[in-house]
Scaffold this motif. Structure first.
Motif, PDB file in Angstrom:
ATOM      1  N   SER A   1      -5.049   9.066  -8.699  1.00 16.22           N
ATOM      2  CA  SER A   1      -3.880   8.195  -8.543  1.00 16.22           C
ATOM      3  C   SER A   1      -3.977   7.359  -7.279  1.00 16.22           C
ATOM      4  N   MET A   2      -4.407   8.007  -6.216  1.00 16.89           N
ATOM      5  CA  MET A   2      -4.506   7.321  -4.932  1.00 16.89           C
ATOM      6  C   MET A   2      -5.485   6.152  -5.028  1.00 16.89           C
TER       7      MET A   2
ATOM      8  N   ASP B   1       0.837  -1.195   0.000  1.00 20.21           N
ATOM      9  CA  ASP B   1       0.000   0.000   0.000  1.00 20.21           C
ATOM     10  C   ASP B   1       0.872   1.245   0.000  1.00 20.21           C
TER      11      ASP B   1
ATOM     12  N   ARG C   1     -10.284  -4.736   8.507  1.00 21.30           N
ATOM     13  CA  ARG C   1      -8.992  -4.790   7.845  1.00 21.30           C
ATOM     14  C   ARG C   1      -9.073  -5.468   6.463  1.00 21.30           C
TER      15      ARG C   1
ATOM     16  N   SER D   1       1.810   6.017  -7.209  1.00 24.29           N
ATOM     17  CA  SER D   1       0.650   6.692  -7.795  1.00 24.29           C
ATOM     18  C   SER D   1       0.713   8.195  -7.587  1.00 24.29           C
TER      19      SER D   1
ATOM     20  N   TRP E   1      -6.179  14.877  -9.644  1.00 19.62           N
ATOM     21  CA  TRP E   1      -5.334  13.792 -10.149  1.00 19.62           C
ATOM     22  C   TRP E   1      -4.690  12.988  -9.024  1.00 19.62           C
ATOM     23  N   ARG E   2      -4.421  13.652  -7.909  1.00 19.21           N
ATOM     24  CA  ARG E   2      -3.916  12.889  -6.763  1.00 19.21           C
ATOM     25  C   ARG E   2      -4.984  11.917  -6.279  1.00 19.21           C
TER      26      ARG E   2
ATOM     27  N   LYS F   1      -6.193   4.502  -7.634  1.00 25.41           N
ATOM     28  CA  LYS F   1      -5.605   3.458  -8.467  1.00 25.41           C
ATOM     29  C   LYS F   1      -4.420   2.782  -7.791  1.00 25.41           C
ATOM     30  N   GLY F   2      -3.809   3.470  -6.809  1.00 22.47           N
ATOM     31  CA  GLY F   2      -2.592   2.936  -6.209  1.00 22.47           C
ATOM     32  C   GLY F   2      -2.793   2.208  -4.893  1.00 22.47           C
ATOM     33  N   ALA F   3      -3.785   2.644  -4.119  1.00 18.52           N
ATOM     34  CA  ALA F   3      -3.937   2.110  -2.759  1.00 18.52           C
ATOM     35  C   ALA F   3      -4.161   0.602  -2.754  1.00 18.52           C
ATOM     36  N   ARG F   4      -3.569  -0.052  -1.792  1.00  9.76           N
ATOM     37  CA  ARG F   4      -3.779  -1.495  -1.569  1.00  9.76           C
ATOM     38  C   ARG F   4      -4.611  -1.735  -0.316  1.00  9.76           C
ATOM     39  N   ILE F   5      -4.764  -0.708   0.498  1.00 10.86           N
ATOM     40  CA  ILE F   5      -5.584  -0.760   1.710  1.00 10.86           C
ATOM     41  C   ILE F   5      -6.260   0.597   1.790  1.00 10.86           C
ATOM     42  N   ILE F   6      -7.571   0.619   1.896  1.00  9.49           N
ATOM     43  CA  ILE F   6      -8.219   1.931   1.940  1.00  9.49           C
ATOM     44  C   ILE F   6      -9.526   1.865   2.725  1.00  9.49           C
TER      45      ILE F   6
ATOM     46  N   GLU G   1     -11.857   7.322   3.449  1.00  9.95           N
ATOM     47  CA  GLU G   1     -10.904   7.875   2.486  1.00  9.95           C
ATOM     48  C   GLU G   1     -11.399   7.665   1.057  1.00  9.95           C
TER      49      GLU G   1
END
Lengths: 350, 350
Positions: free
Chosen positions: B273-274, A266, B333, A273, B269-270, B276-281, B285
């Protein structure tokens, strides 16, 4: 004056090759030397400084130190050019901001730099990628020998080399190993590490040396003692401590991979990103995100970006580098936009 | 019991069509009705509640309200199924958490829902995408007429419809307009807007009604007065206030585009990106990032994502929706990991 264009990707700091280079960015050895027959720099008037600078410059230029050697006078340079050299670790911040006749010789693809009229008359610095203290010591030793043939260095048989600041007397040698320690930082174990380091009489500093903050999880480990120990002993101690920290950082990275992989990924992918998404980004945030991404590449989480690209970005996104590449002074706000644009472009090329 | 699978993309809330839909998510009209000859819900015993539920259920099922009408009993449902209905705005949180015989009829592609034995015997709700208060009023009025033919609603010639809570007496009508106000939120002008709104005797609530937080910059504007004004007058007031807020939000968006475009694009854009990038959210958020992205799509900054996809994501990333789609209870989680994965997948499909 304008600095000759330094080609992208050169600079020893950027190569990203050498032993333990996932964690050890670079090994640097610095020697302080002073000319006998002159006062120390802090007691000199302008005229004496000029004579020292002239003397050392002509010797350095003629000493066959390397074919690519260029001697830069700092006085005529503007602040962007001086800061550019600071960002490339070729001169110190103090040298950039000082006054009076002074210069720097740069050579061997930026591995060797010799500051003239910094705190001491000469500060010879040799820097190599990865953990290579002995090799770097051998390299700087050859430079020191070549210069010693042509210059009379102030030396006391009992104390060793004499220096402007008594803390450098003796070997007058300072080793600095630049380490990238994001996992220890992330897991809040750095304080413990640094406590152990300082018990070994080693110092920990930020990216740009004394008094600077640790941007991008970069830390410099260096010796404090220069007296009463031989160069070989000092090298052995620093090398051993650095290797212990390397093992510790690796262990923590491995633990993150096996025990906390989603959080690790993450953090890494968010950094990736964010760098690709931001339209405005500060130098500080860029360093921090590049740091996470660098760890991600080194741990095999991110695969399509090279360490060389990241190392270059660490440097190219610095304020003076941005301004130099645009050929003018640029406001902080405008830089933050340009920085974001540069990062997007370079990561898209990958 | 298991809820019949609700096909993705259905649900009036999700359509993303209708007047002012860039800012007005939905218009909802709710009517409170009680059967004469029964005590109010809060004074009933279980048996009386059962009889009310049975009576209303059989009438609702036979009243030709719509071919797709299904009546759900809430008592046998588990909490995930109940929360799923809350997240889809088909029942209230109170109805989900209450006890005793009670249900909800859902009809017309989720535009119409009738809660039975909530605070009142019936809470009829009609919801449409965009700003459509009059049309929604007409639609619910037809439903009310059909039910009035078959049920004897408690009505006083002097007071109007009688309700369990005196604040609803009269028209017993509550309008709620769900608005998306990221630009006003971002520029910290919401407090000013809401102060003006409350002077008009209108209330501002969060995404899931009374007492809930405003997630994702969503706010519900609703009338507080139900007595002494006709339905038409109430509709006119709410419609007028909502249109003023729409104009204000648009004006601020335009100002951001012309005066602060880099910051605006950076934020949008942040967020993109976030996501598209996050692995845990977290849910919170996700809502906040989707909100920025929704504004970006509506302002033409982001072009390759549809509002429909974003509206669906707002819903599909909610805790009960995630759990229902996986058919089991899932820890917070684990949900955060699944949510990140779902968002990445859906945004990549676009």
């Amino acid at each position: 004056m304008t600095l000759p264009e330094t080609p992208k990707g050169t600079g020893e700091w950027l190569r990203g090759e050498g032993p333990e280079v996932d964690i050890v960015i670079s090994s640097r050895v610095r020697l302080a030397r002073n000319l006998s027959g002159y006062r120390f720099r802090n007691s000199c008037d302008r005229e004496e400084n000029r004579r020292i600078n002239d003397t050392v410059r002509s010797v350095v230029i003629s000493a066959n130190l390397g074919e690519d050697l260029i001697y830069y006078e700092l006085e005529p340079m503007n602040m962007i050019e001086r800061d550019y050299l600071v960002e490339r670790h070729l001169i110190s911040k103090e040298h950039a901001e000082a006054e009076g006749p002074r210069g720097v010789a740069i050579c061997s693809g930026e591995a060797l730099s010799i500051m003239v009229n910094e705190e001491d008359h000469l500060r010879i610095q040799y820097l190599q990628s990865g953990l290579k203290l002995s090799e770097t010591w051998d390299a700087i030793n050859r430079v020191d020998d070549l210069l010693s043939e042509r210059l009379d260095f102030a030396f006391s048989p009992t104390l060793g080399y004499l220096t402007a600041c008594p803390t450098n007397v003796g070997t007058a040698m300072r080793l600095s190993v630049m380490m990238h320690l994001p996992a220890l930082e992330w897991t809040k174990q750095l304080r413990k590490v640094f406590k152990a380091v300082s018990k070994m009489n080693l110092a920990v500093r930020g990216l740009y040396g004394e008094g600077t903050r640790a941007s991008g999880d970069f830390y410099q480990i260096s010796n404090q003692v220069t007296l009463g120990k031989s160069e070989g002993e000092i090298i052995a101690i620093v090398d051993s401590v650095v290797r212990q920290i390397v093992r510790y950082e690796r262990k923590v990275r491995q633990a993150l991979l096996t025990q906390n992989r989603p959080n690790l990924e993450d953090r890494i992918w968010r950094a990736h990103s964010m760098l690709k998404g931001a339209r405005i980004i500060s130098s500080e945030e860029t360093m921090s995100l590049l740091s996470s991404l660098r760890m991600g590449v080194n741990m095999g989480v991110v695969k399509d970006i090279s360490i060389k690209t990241l190392n270059e970005l660490f440097l190219e996104t610095q304020p003076a580098h941005l301004q130099k590449s645009h050929g003018r002074e640029i406001s902080v706000r405008e830089r933050d936009v340009m920085r974001a644009s540069l990062v997007r472009k370079r990561l898209a090329e990958n």
